[in-house]
Design an enzyme around this catalytic site. Structure first.
Site: not given
Ligand code: GRF
Length: 188
Positions: A13-14, A106
């Site tokens: 999602s990021n 994080h």
């Molecule tokens: C996020 O919460 C990030 O902070 C951590 O892993 C998660 C990844 O989420 N490092 P996504 O795969 O981007 O949905």
């Protein structure tokens, strides 16, 4: 415009938020994943972002895997690396090839709640303030120089699901902004 590679092992999602951010000062050159089943790969497909899938087990060791990754990153002329849910420790080859040019997000206020499941670690501990940290990557887990932190107050009625949603919202809104700044100014 700086070219970035995003490393993700899971949902992505990021990754999607970084790609969709409207006022980008960076170009997302590619997604790299170590997990062929990662939903991030589906996102790359519908977003039209090139992706490469590698299984580190196909390499002799971490060093070999990273030598190969560095070669790929050079081919795509990647200026810096953005980790977004990449579930592997970065080794010395990548760290030296991209010194001070690997950033990570994080979901806690570091140095509290390092490692996996930081959101639930914070929730179960009962802290009243948690948040998100964006930091440089070094040889130790979740320990590099902090670039940005966004705090969040946990109210008493929140469930862990509510908290997860809020943390992800904060991530999606802020990671692209920090990447933009990093693209224009380097280490902040
Ligand atoms: C996020 O919460 C990030 O902070 C951590 O892993 C998660 C990844 O989420 N490092 P996504 O795969 O981007 O949905």
């Amino acid at each position: 415009m700086k070219k970035i590679a995003i490393f993700a092992s899971g949902n992505g999602s990021n990754f999607e938020a970084i790609v969709r951010y409207p006022d980008k000062k960076y170009e997302v050159a590619l997604l790299i994943t170590d997990n062929e089943k990662a939903y991030a790969v589906k996102r790359a497909e519908y977003l039209g972002i090139p992706f490469l899938i590698f299984n580190p087990r196909d390499f002799k060791d971490k060093n070999d895997y990273e030598v190969f990754l560095v070669r790929k990153l050079r081919q795509y002329e990647v200026d810096f690396i953005v980790l977004a849910g990449y579930m592997r420790i970065i080794g010395s080859k990548l760290l030296s090839a991209y010194e001070n040019k690997i950033i990570n997000i994080h979901p806690s206020l570091l140095p509290a709640f390092k490692g996996k499941d930081a959101i639930s670690q914070a929730f179960l501990y009962g802290v009243k303030v948690t948040g998100v940290t964006i930091h440089l990557v070094n040889q130790d887990i979740d320990s590099g120089m902090i670039i940005e932190q966004i705090p969040f107050y946990i109210n008493n009625k929140m469930t862990i699901n509510d908290l997860e949603k809020e943390i992800h919202k904060i991530e999606h809104a802020n990671y692209p902004i920090v990447i933009n700044k990093f693209s224009e100014e380097g280490v902040l």
